[in-house]
Design a protein around this motif. Sequence first.
Motif, short mmCIF file in Angstrom:
data_model
loop_
_atom_site.label_atom_id
_atom_site.label_comp_id
_atom_site.label_asym_id
_atom_site.label_seq_id
_atom_site.Cartn_x
_atom_site.Cartn_y
_atom_site.Cartn_z
N LEU A 32 0.84 -1.21 0.00
CA LEU A 32 0.00 0.00 0.00
C LEU A 32 0.87 1.25 0.00
N LEU A 36 2.03 4.21 -2.82
CA LEU A 36 1.99 5.66 -2.63
C LEU A 36 3.34 6.31 -2.92
N PRO A 385 -4.97 19.61 -1.27
CA PRO A 385 -4.61 18.78 -2.42
C PRO A 385 -4.84 19.47 -3.76
N ALA A 396 -2.43 12.92 1.01
CA ALA A 396 -2.82 11.51 0.86
C ALA A 396 -1.97 10.63 1.77
N LEU A 400 -3.41 9.01 5.32
CA LEU A 400 -3.47 7.55 5.45
C LEU A 400 -2.62 7.10 6.63
N VAL B 251 -4.55 2.17 -3.41
CA VAL B 251 -3.89 3.46 -3.63
C VAL B 251 -4.58 4.20 -4.76
N VAL B 254 -7.89 5.50 -3.61
CA VAL B 254 -7.79 6.63 -2.69
C VAL B 254 -7.37 7.89 -3.44
N LEU B 255 -6.40 7.75 -4.34
CA LEU B 255 -5.96 8.93 -5.08
C LEU B 255 -7.08 9.45 -5.98
N PHE B 258 -9.40 11.38 -3.93
CA PHE B 258 -8.84 12.73 -3.72
C PHE B 258 -9.13 13.61 -4.92
#
Lengths: 458, 613, 110
Positions: A32, A36, A385, A396, A400, B251, B254-255, B258
């Motif tokens: 995860l 990112l 953002p 982000a 998280l 990911v 989630v992005l 956003f």
Amino acid sequence: MDIPYTVKARPDTGFWNAKIAIWLFLASEVMLFGGLFSAYIFLRLASDTPWPTHVLNVQAGFVNTLILILSSITVLQAWLSLKMRNFRRYQIFMAATLLLSVAFMTIKIREYGDKFHHYGVRLQDGSVLEGHLAEGGYKIKFLDVKTVTLASRPNEKGLLNFNMPFITPGSDGNFLGYLVDSKPEFKDATGKVVVLDKATVSSVVSEAFSKKQPEIKYTATAPLKFAITPSALISYDGTKATFRDGTVLEGKLEDDTLRLEVDKVDLRQAIPAGEKSLSHAYELVEKADAWRVLGGDWKTAFLKQKAEKSKSGGSLGDTDFVREAFTMPISLHSEAGAPVHEAKEAGKAEMKDHAEVAPATHEEHHHPEVAILKKDVAFYSNFTPKYHNYYAIYFAMTSLHGLHIVGGALVLAYFLFFNGGLYKTDPEHLTNRVEVGGLFWHFVDIVWMIVFPVLYLF
Amino acid sequence: MSAAITHEELHGEAHDHAHEAHPKQSFIYKYIFSTDHKVIGIQYGLTSLVFLLAGFFLMMVMRWSIAYPDKPMPLIGAFLGDRWAPGGVVSPELYNMFGAMHGTIMVFLGVVPLAFGAFGNYLVPLQIGAIDMAFPKLNAWSYWLNLIGGVLMMMSFFMPSGAAQSGWTNYSPLASTTQMDVKDVFFSGQTQWLMAMVFLISSSLLGSVNIITTIINLRCKGMTWMRMPFFVWGMLVTAFLLLLAFPPLEVAAVLQLFDRLFGSSFFLPTGLLDSNRHLDIAGGGSPLLYQHLFWFLAHPEVYVLILPAFCIVSDIIPCNIRRPLWGHKTMVYAALVLGFFSFIVWAHHMYLTGMGAVVSTFFQITTVSISVPSVVLLTCLMISLWGGSIRFNTPMLFACAFLPMFGIGGLTGLPLAFSMTDLFLHDTYYVIGHFHYVVAPGTIFALFAGIYHWYPKITGRFMNETLGRLHFWPSLICMNFLFAPMFIQGLAGFHRRWYNGGMAFEDTTRHLLWLNEVMSIAAWCLALSQIPFILNVFLSIKGGKKVTCDNPWHATTLEWATPTPPGHGNFNFEPVVHRGPYEYSVPGASTDYTPQWLAEGEVPEEKLTHAEH
Amino acid sequence: MSEETTTPSAADFSKQSRQIWLGGLGLMIGSALSCSIFNLLSSTTSHIVLGLLIAATQVAFQLFVFMHLKNERGIVYKFLVFTVFFTFALFFLTHLAQSSPLHFDAFSSK
């Protein structure tokens, strides 16, 4: 039925169940956060605007790093205490861990808060002004509003015409919140006088919805005045404003000028990509829109900075040099027009501005207030953002990570407050639980140890 | 050794608890909020069958629009509402919406939960001789999160914006910028798709952690790694794929959340226009990033769809040919290699993005390499058939049909592995034909086979053979009429997202338009041929032929040593494994099967037992 | 640390406790170091490389000592190796960022 190996390790694999599970879970978490970080590198390398570096408050980040390391010590001590079968010591260290996690989150939230109040405005040529919105924020002001049209949007509904109140697509009366010093008194189509409030609006709209009547027109008894937050609107022009919920105001646009207390000007985006010549770049930025907005004095100050900078040499390929040469802090505190900091410190000042200047500005007016016409604004946003992908990935990743902190702290709190009974019946079991919780906690710490240098320092 | 001691301890404890805990269990805790892996498996199974049916329904509506564009749809058209189907005519938006949701529902809510959630949950603990999963409560959570995700996904149909409409891949920038003009972006189908996905990902994370831990730590005495049936191995690999491949999708989700909710531009490049208007975004993002993150999940996901099918078939075939599985070890290694390779082939879905020759070459090589373990798996199963005395009952029919159908699906994938041919075939019906051959007559046939095969263990009754054949033969024929023409159309350049099936480009598509009608009729007949199956599942619970012993198929793996149906705690005795999983027709043995749990020299007895509690 | 064959004495525990404090102190010093090199070094690349090295050391220490991975049996390593490999596979995609055809210079500034 009891599941085997919940407490004692299985002899041939050497693990009790939860330990395998937590390592598997952590493996998944690695993927995860790996995703990112990979996104971060991808975005940074592919970015076509200067990547903001050193813009976060390093002190706060560093303190948070220490807090997390300390909490990983305390959680280990708590586990060790359980192995010693010293429950009191365990309770103290576990409570300390929880307190540290609260401290971490508090600092985090304060860091977030600053970013919501600091704005960046990109002008049409790419030059950027940063600062705080002047008193009252940014409002679109409408005068002489005579007609308000509520929308019921009978055609915008889901598949089976279900009417779920929380997702009804039509007007919800939020526009009433933007009314300034006047009473929402209207005449409807039949000429009856009504005072609108949220309840009336929603009942009128749902009636229209069921009759498939798309709009309800109201005429104000006296001209109304509105000051509207831009995010509530889908669009507006000189005579009309359309809200997200479909409500339309008709009147006269009085003012949509953005007022900003400028604390920094950033001209890097005004230089075309691929520009090689430094002197040409300076020529270009001398004509930047920013000076039209800010005024000639600041341009003079910038030229002074330029003269100093060009002595030290440097090229457009050096991002640190470019950041220092083409950005300039703006503050009324120094002698008129001169940059506050020495030019070579400009880069670091960038970072300090956010942390130190932010809360003070409104009362003391360190910074000049400028009015930017709507037509000059290409894009504006607070440092959320939306402003830049750097802030986006920052939010982000850290949010998280924050969620992991909160989740981990809740689990540890459960062990502390609700597992006292388990200690009496099966201390080994509680020790194992705390070990697993601790492993997760260390992992969260590991993530922060990478997040901190990557986002704050690099 | 010491494992046995632990088991004895365990049994001592279990008896104390059994008497106080069990009689109190109310209906709700026994059948709804149960933590028993078998109940959860059945819950997963029933839910995912319902979702499969729902996904199938969406496809039937789409097939109407393809075959008879702009004509009102009979019966169903009237229910779809004026906005989406004015006058009963399926609108392009509705087609897009159903297209996106068909893929999503079938993959994430239909096949994976059925294959991994249902079969994995029900059978893995039984086959390794465990009393339950390692974490029964997490297991229950996994099911309920899956259900919440499913319900959110279905709710999105009723949002003001309708459900997601950007394909099951949900590519940005389209997915980030569409449905933004609504009152509340959170309550738009596109956002809800992402929310639902977050739940589904959490669910599969819990499920996979649980399965792996169970397999590592709860194997019974004597169950060494290589004595585990291929089924368990396959599930282990599948669980690892889910564990490590899903987070990158999380990911991406989630992005994208956003991007939609907070206005960031992770996946939105600078200068993006929407209807000739610059979007109010900072820009600087990359749509390619989304595709990378998505396919990093979605390619392993393909093997999550297919490995459980191999698992099921590899159990059914040896049982019905009365011979050992040919190359059990080979298959295990092939599955491991397959799992490994599945992580490094993802970008072959993206040749058309123009990644550059070097990157393409790398992914072409890995993609072609991954066909080797797949062929190994298929070949082992094929060779197993050779020389066996095949018992053609319904599960075996489905299992046998799986082999060539998956073969067609696999071989037609080869042209897609090469960048040069893929550029032409990308997004055509050829691709649709390829992966539907893998998943529909491939995986879904294997799942049907599994249901027919293990139904007697779950209910104590056989499913009806006549209805089974009525299900199998029409399904097989319809599937081929449905998917084979797609190859022809695809080679002719038919694009997969035409709501009118190519009517708009009649000049070039005219000579193949008639195939649309053939395929659509085949699809509807396929729907009809599922009726015997649905009847069979429900009627056989009460009316099926009763089994006369615990091991009605004379199989060798441990799940058949349990009482019928297995009770809480699974086994009436402590299972100990003495041999490999496929000991059929062992020379010198008194019966043609030698179950894993029988000690040397024992003879398998045919008796029907019942659960103790 | 699942194999506790002999019961450790109180002295063992206080030694362990001291080691934990010391280890934590080491981690803190590491973080202070990476903060200060960013002030000292002028080149971006060198402080990124050094900073990452320090971070990697800290992570390794946390993993092997604080999370006592060094005491675990092989099976954990088996799946962690794959995880690390696939994570690097994920990072491979950043290589593609530079060759991304969707990154048009024409848009980068107006």
